[in-house]
Design a protein around this motif. Structure first.
Motif, PDB file in Angstrom:
ATOM      1  N   GLY A 647       4.204  -4.593  -4.224  1.00 17.87           N
ATOM      2  CA  GLY A 647       5.544  -4.304  -4.749  1.00 17.87           C
ATOM      3  C   GLY A 647       5.913  -2.844  -4.673  1.00 17.87           C
ATOM      4  N   ASN A 648       4.961  -1.919  -4.773  1.00 17.52           N
ATOM      5  CA  ASN A 648       5.238  -0.483  -4.704  1.00 17.52           C
ATOM      6  C   ASN A 648       5.273   0.021  -3.264  1.00 17.52           C
ATOM      7  OD1 ASN A 648       2.578  -0.876  -4.239  1.00 17.52           O
ATOM      8  ND2 ASN A 648       1.832   0.711  -5.661  1.00 17.52           N
ATOM      9  N   ARG A 649       5.170  -0.928  -2.323  1.00 17.04           N
ATOM     10  CA  ARG A 649       5.266  -0.579  -0.895  1.00 17.04           C
ATOM     11  C   ARG A 649       6.326  -1.463  -0.239  1.00 17.04           C
ATOM     12  NH1 ARG A 649      -1.101  -0.949   0.452  1.00 17.04           N
ATOM     13  NH2 ARG A 649      -0.895  -2.626  -1.086  1.00 17.04           N
ATOM     14  N   PRO A 650       7.574  -1.130  -0.423  1.00 15.83           N
ATOM     15  CA  PRO A 650       8.675  -1.991   0.056  1.00 15.83           C
ATOM     16  C   PRO A 650       8.616  -2.296   1.543  1.00 15.83           C
ATOM     17  CG  PRO A 650       9.494  -0.267  -1.406  1.00 15.83           C
ATOM     18  CD  PRO A 650       8.071   0.067  -1.118  1.00 15.83           C
ATOM     19  N   GLY A 671      13.459   6.896   5.138  1.00 17.22           N
ATOM     20  CA  GLY A 671      12.840   7.738   4.127  1.00 17.22           C
ATOM     21  C   GLY A 671      11.354   7.862   4.356  1.00 17.22           C
ATOM     22  N   GLU A 672      10.736   8.743   3.582  1.00 20.98           N
ATOM     23  CA  GLU A 672       9.294   8.962   3.673  1.00 20.98           C
ATOM     24  C   GLU A 672       8.705   8.958   2.274  1.00 20.98           C
ATOM     25  OE1 GLU A 672       5.850   9.020   5.376  1.00 20.98           O
ATOM     26  OE2 GLU A 672       7.672   9.056   6.594  1.00 20.98           O
ATOM     27  N   PRO A 673       8.114   7.856   1.833  1.00 16.78           N
ATOM     28  CA  PRO A 673       7.941   6.615   2.615  1.00 16.78           C
ATOM     29  C   PRO A 673       9.255   5.845   2.735  1.00 16.78           C
ATOM     30  CG  PRO A 673       7.140   6.299   0.382  1.00 16.78           C
ATOM     31  CD  PRO A 673       7.528   7.751   0.472  1.00 16.78           C
ATOM     32  N   ALA A 674       9.239   4.802   3.629  1.00 18.71           N
ATOM     33  CA  ALA A 674      10.465   4.053   3.924  1.00 18.71           C
ATOM     34  C   ALA A 674      10.772   3.114   2.779  1.00 18.71           C
ATOM     35  CB  ALA A 674      10.289   3.284   5.226  1.00 18.71           C
ATOM     36  N   THR A 675      11.609   3.569   1.851  1.00 15.46           N
ATOM     37  CA  THR A 675      11.921   2.755   0.677  1.00 15.46           C
ATOM     38  C   THR A 675      13.420   2.556   0.480  1.00 15.46           C
ATOM     39  OG1 THR A 675      11.890   4.736  -0.727  1.00 15.46           O
ATOM     40  CG2 THR A 675       9.812   3.503  -0.501  1.00 15.46           C
ATOM     41  N   THR A 676      14.254   3.099   1.353  1.00 15.37           N
ATOM     42  CA  THR A 676      15.704   3.009   1.193  1.00 15.37           C
ATOM     43  C   THR A 676      16.275   2.076   2.246  1.00 15.37           C
ATOM     44  OG1 THR A 676      15.764   5.272   0.354  1.00 15.37           O
ATOM     45  CG2 THR A 676      17.855   4.299   1.057  1.00 15.37           C
ATOM     46  N   VAL A 677      17.045   1.065   1.773  1.00 13.80           N
ATOM     47  CA  VAL A 677      17.644   0.085   2.685  1.00 13.80           C
ATOM     48  C   VAL A 677      18.974   0.630   3.191  1.00 13.80           C
ATOM     49  CG1 VAL A 677      18.457  -2.275   2.933  1.00 13.80           C
ATOM     50  CG2 VAL A 677      16.567  -1.775   1.390  1.00 13.80           C
ATOM     51  N   HIS A 678      19.075   0.779   4.502  1.00 16.45           N
ATOM     52  CA  HIS A 678      20.318   1.225   5.123  1.00 16.45           C
ATOM     53  C   HIS A 678      21.006   0.084   5.861  1.00 16.45           C
ATOM     54  CE1 HIS A 678      20.180   5.670   4.561  1.00 16.45           C
ATOM     55  NE2 HIS A 678      18.895   5.391   4.317  1.00 16.45           N
ATOM     56  N   THR A 679      20.229  -0.858   6.385  1.00 16.07           N
ATOM     57  CA  THR A 679      20.821  -1.962   7.156  1.00 16.07           C
ATOM     58  C   THR A 679      20.055  -3.248   6.876  1.00 16.07           C
ATOM     59  OG1 THR A 679      19.376  -1.531   9.053  1.00 16.07           O
ATOM     60  CG2 THR A 679      21.547  -0.437   9.031  1.00 16.07           C
ATOM     61  N   LYS A 697      17.965   2.296  -2.751  1.00 15.32           N
ATOM     62  CA  LYS A 697      16.575   2.734  -2.819  1.00 15.32           C
ATOM     63  C   LYS A 697      15.775   1.668  -3.577  1.00 15.32           C
ATOM     64  CE  LYS A 697      13.603   6.637  -4.054  1.00 15.32           C
ATOM     65  NZ  LYS A 697      13.041   6.741  -2.697  1.00 15.32           N
ATOM     66  N   LEU A 698      14.706   1.172  -2.945  1.00 11.59           N
ATOM     67  CA  LEU A 698      13.874   0.118  -3.539  1.00 11.59           C
ATOM     68  C   LEU A 698      12.765   0.772  -4.341  1.00 11.59           C
ATOM     69  CD1 LEU A 698      13.562  -2.288  -0.448  1.00 11.59           C
ATOM     70  CD2 LEU A 698      15.283  -2.303  -2.262  1.00 11.59           C
ATOM     71  N   GLU A 699      12.895   0.697  -5.640  1.00 15.45           N
ATOM     72  CA  GLU A 699      11.893   1.311  -6.502  1.00 15.45           C
ATOM     73  C   GLU A 699      11.778   0.498  -7.784  1.00 15.45           C
ATOM     74  OE1 GLU A 699      13.232   5.234  -7.274  1.00 15.45           O
ATOM     75  OE2 GLU A 699      15.199   4.621  -8.034  1.00 15.45           O
TER      76      GLU A 699
END
Length: 964
Positions: A647-650, A671-679, A697-699
């Motif tokens: 879960g902490n690694r989207p 992002g770094e890490p890749a956690t933000t949904v753009h598409t 942002k998936l957090e």
């Protein structure tokens, strides 16, 4: 001097031979083609006798001789013979005689002897016709002279009263005249013709022969003239003698009857007699019967003399019966002799040399011979004796065969001796079959069978136990490394597991055997050991499986540790104990030894119980997660565990996005890490850019940010729909440039806008018609056809895959809209509340605080009849749409009314007619997620409960296929 080809044929009589003349090179009367002939070299000549025709349709009774010097054949003898007689005889050359042996008239014993003397046939004089004729004539004339003179003397005898012998002689002469008168006349005439013929042929002594014949004729004539006078003279004496003769014949008849009765009651019919004594008595009986036979002939002659033939008939029949019975009882004793002799011979055979197969074959032959005896002998004690002898031995032979089994041990021999109450020494090197037969096994057939069966079963049990020892001492557990750890999980090879199951069945069978007592201890031990292996293996595999997937959560997931601290601590103890157990298996690799460890079962039970507590806690934990994010109900438990543990690694969770968002293949993360949904990328490759509402942002907890992702998806689509509607009027020029417009918008939104514009313009046309503008709908239809033509021309041109499907979907829906408007015009519909218009699925973009809308901003709603649905804005991508038919419209009405009334809908029809696809297409019209469930044997009420909870909580549709 015998030709080679002929010599080869003579030494192979069974092979048969056809060309006895060797293509005409041998002269004379040669034999016909035949097989099975008898060939013999006597002196310098070859003799061939008998045989069977080449076609098998007859037999030969002839004798041929081949003279090598003359290279010629001669036939010395020929006669007819019946096929069955020829087949049943055996022939052999004995010097210059051919001896034939055949079965007698009673039984199968060889009792008929026939001799063909060759020597006289080889005499050269035997082939001189004149000599033969002269000798034959002289012989016949001498016999005739003796006979006629004897008759003359007989009837010329003086018979005084009381002189019985003289009377009998006279009567015998009179009888001869009476009975042989015609024969004598024929003989004299024949001899006269024969002598005359010989005279014409120049034979010698014909005149002397004629004179002798004339003398005989003269005496014969005198005898014929005198006979009536003599008969009349002796009549008084004959009548007086007749009474005495009748009494004599009566006495003889009674005597013969008494003789037969005494014969049948004699010891020769008793089974108590030995065959040697029986033969001695039979010889005496035969001699006595010969005397009786001679006396019987005398009585017959006496009866015939006085014309009392019927008075002696009963005695003759009794004599015939006695002879028949003597022959039959001899056959019985012959069989008794054969059987007893063979049994005596077998009794002396050493037990180690006994050939059971040979005895079985011979015993079957004896049984057949006994059954082949005439039925008349079956009431005789002698027959019962031999029958019982053969039957007893026939019952004994299988016992002997069984007792020859190598499975017999000393304990079995002791049991056999206990049963028979007799003692034998089976280990004595001089132990014979007679010692075994002394046990009278025929009286204990069932007991012997049980002893041998016990020996066989125990031997098999012993071999099985030995095999188990040899097999399981080498079978070890295999070990596989778990992930990238130092933990090695156990397993058993498939062939070893199959052997374990088979061996358990074998041991179970031995436990159920009634002969278990001898091997009860080792069998019980193996049952316990194999059960331990099976049970421990089953528990360990289950523990391993549970540990393997719980380990990643309770040890690898920090979230689980935070949520379930007590269970995480419990699992840590389980983990340590489990690894200790695995180490023990690694040290003792042998399956039986490892599973027999002290206290292992108890420890594994404890592990299983603790794991079940952890599993229950995990199940409750997962259920809580599902309630927060209901779409978790639609993914497998394995996938859910994977999602939660990461879960902490989207970016890892995103790999499973298609299981929760059916139209989305992947998420575009940055992002770094890749956690933000753009598409969001659809299954067809279409990209939904989250630009109007901004990236997400998936957090935090995975179930929370997935809910946020759904909301962001819906808000983004709703916002882009509003923009698409505005752009339709500008870029699309209110539909005139629709093809240009649709390239800049998502396929799903293009279809919603198309349906919205059709609804809006049709509503406007119907309002105008209600206001008096009668051609309003027709005018709109004209524009509609023009816009549809533009789309058709577009797909005829060059388009990429996504845009081509987008335009084709528009054509599909617009074609249906065109047909609906044509129907409205045809039916004369001029108001919006007409059912033909109300029954259509209509899309409207409006502001309203109902069906979940806040009423502050415009939203998409769908109307059909009296049902209203809020568009759900589930991103579905660019999937193809179904052609809408009148039947589809009816299903739309039915299904939407069912949903409006909070009911289910069950479309019915043959396979392949589109029930499932129509349901999915309707959900696409409403922008809803739909999950298709195919019925399977693994489903139960708990599975159905999870499905219904997921559907009810997520607001999705469920399509249940094949739930019959």
């Amino acid at each position: 001097g015998v030709p080679e080809k002929l010599a080869l044929a003579l030494v192979k009589p069974r092979a048969g031979f056809e060309d006895w003349t060797l293509d005409g090179t041998l002269g004379g009367k040669a034999p016909e083609g035949r097989t099975g002939y008898l060939a013999e070299l006597l002196g310098d000549k070859v003799f061939v006798y008998g045989g069977t025709r080449s076609d098998g349709e007859g037999a030969y009774d002839d004798l041929h001789v081949f003279d090598p010097a003359e290279r010629s054949w001669s036939r010395l003898y020929s006669a007819e013979i019946e096929q069955d007689v020829a087949a049943a005889r055996h022939c052999v050359f004995c010097g210059h005689k051919v001896v034939s042996l055949a079965k007698g008239s009673v039984g199968d014993a060889i009792e008929q002897l026939r001799v063909l003397d060759i020597a006289p046939l080889l005499d050269p004089k035997a082939h001189d016709f004149k000599t033969i004729m002269l000798d034959s004539t002289q012989k016949q004339l001498a016999e005739l002279t003796t006979l006629v003179n004897g008759l003359h003397v007989a009837i010329s005898t003086e018979a005084a009263e009381g002189d019985t012998a003289a009377l009998h002689k006279v009567m015998l002469g009179l009888k001869g005249v009476r009975d042989r008168s015609v024969e004598l006349d024929y003989s004299t005439d024949q001899l006269a013709d024969l002598i005359a013929y010989m005279g014409t042929q120049g034979a010698a002594q014909t005149e002397a022969l004629q004179r002798k014949l004339d003398a005989v004729v003269e005496v014969l004539s005198a005898v014929k003239k005198t006979a009536p006078q003599v008969r009349k003279a002796v009549r008084p004496l004959q009548d007086a003698e007749a009474m005495r003769v009748i009494a004599t014949l009566q006495e003889f008849e009674e005597k013969i009857a008494g003789e037969r009765e005494a014969f049948l009651e004699g010891d020769v019919f008793s089974s108590e007699l030995s065959f040697d004594a029986a033969y001695s008595q039979l010889n005496a009986v035969a001699s006595h019967m010969a005397d009786l036979e001679r006396e019987s002939h005398k009585m017959s002659d006496l009866a015939e003399l006085f014309e009392f033939g019927d008075k002696v008939q009963a005695a003759r029949e009794t004599m015939a019966k006695m002879q028949d019975e003597r022959i039959r009882i001899k056959g019985v004793w012959d069989l008794q002799c054969i059987v007893q002799s063979q049994l005596d011979e077998w009794r002396q055979v050493l037990w180690t040399d006994v050939s059971v197969g040979e005895m079985e074959d011979e015993t079957k032959t004896f049984t057949k011979m006994v059954r082949g005896l005439d039925k008349t002998v079956r009431d005789w004690n002698a027959y019962r004796g031999v029958d019982m002898l053969v039957k007893n031995f026939a019952m004994t032979v299988p016992c002997i065969a069984d007792l020859k089994s190598p499975s017999m041990r000393d304990r079995h021999w002791e049991k056999l001796m206990s049963i028979t109450s007799k003692t034998i020494d089976i280990h004595n090197p001089n132990f014979k079959l007679s010692d075994m037969l002394d046990l009278e096994l025929h009286n204990f057939v069932d007991d012997v069978g049980e002893v041998v069966d016990q020996a066989t079963k125990e031997d098999k049990m012993e071999q099985t136990l030995t095999k188990l020892e040899e097999t399981w001492k080498d079978i070890e557990f295999k070990f596989d490394r778990h992930a990238e750890t130092e933990v090695y999980l156990i397993r058993m090879q498939e062939e070893d597991f199959e052997m374990l199951e088979d061996n358990q069945l074998v041991v179970q069978g031995m436990m159920a055997s009634k002969y278990l007592a001898t091997f009860e201890e080792p069998v019980t031990r193996w049952q316990k050991d194999l059960s331990s292996v099976s049970d421990v293996l089953g528990i360990m595999l289950d523990v391993q499986r549970k540990w393997a997937y719980l380990e990643t959560l309770f040890i690898g997931s920090e979230e689980v540790k935070r949520e379930l601290p007590a269970d995480a601590e419990r699992f840590a103890g389980i983990d340590a104990n489990f690894k200790v157990q695995l180490k023990g298996f690694l040290e003792k690799k042998n399956c039986v030894q490892a599973c027999a460890a002290e206290g292992l079962a108890k420890q594994l039970d404890s592990l299983t119980g603790d794991l079940e507590l952890c599993e229950k806690a995990l199940a409750d934990f997962l259920e809580a997660k599902r309630r927060i994010f209901p779409r978790f109900y639609f993914v497998s438990q394995t996938m859910l565990l994977d999602i939660l543990s990461n879960g902490n690694r989207p970016w890892i969770v995103a790999k499973n996005v298609n299981a929760m968002f059916q139209g989305v293949k992947e998420l575009g993360l940055k992002g770094e890490p890749a956690t933000t949904v753009h598409t969001m990328v659809s299954n067809e490759g279409e990209v939904l850019e989250i630009q109007m509402k901004g990236p997400l942002k998936l957090e935090g907890k995975v179930e929370n940010y997935l809910n946020q992702l759904i909301e962001r998806m819906r808000d983004e689509l709703r916002a882009q729909l509003g923009r698409a509607i505005e752009d339709y009027q500008t870029t699309g020029s209110a539909g005139k440039e629709r093809v240009k417009w649709l390239h800049g918008h998502l396929a799903q939104l293009v279809l919603v806008v198309t349906q919205f514009e059709w609804t809006k313009l049709t509503d406007d046309a119907l309002d105008a018609m209600a206001a008096g503008r009668r051609n309003a709908l027709q005018d709109y239809r004209t524009d509609q056809l023009s816009m549809l033509d533009d789309c058709i021309k577009a797909v005829q041109g060059k388009l990429d895959k996504l845009n081509r499907r987008k335009v084709m979907n528009v054509i599909t829906l617009e074609t249906h809209s065109r047909d609906i408007n044509a129907g409205l015009i045809e039916q004369g519909v001029d108001r919006k509340d007409h059912f033909l218009w109300l029954g259509q699925l209509k899309t409207r973009w409006e502001t309203g605080a109902h069906h979940g809308s806040d009423g502050l901003s415009p939203d998409a709603f769908l109307y059909i009849c009296d049902a209203i649905f809020r568009y759900s804005f589930e991103y579905l991508g660019c999937a193809p749409r179904l052609v809408i038919t009148p039947l589809t419209d009816r299903i739309y009405i039915t299904a939407t009314q069912a949903a409006h009334l909070i009911l289910g809908c069950a479309p019915a029809g043959p396979a392949g007619t589109g029930k499932t696809e129509t349901t999915k297409d309707l959900s696409a019209q409403l922008g809803k997620a739909v999950y298709v469930f195919n019925c399977g044997p693994e489903m139960d009420y708990l599975t159905m409960a999870d499905i219904f909870k997921g559907l009810a909580s997520s607001g999705s549709w469920g399509c249940f296929d094949e739930f019959n």
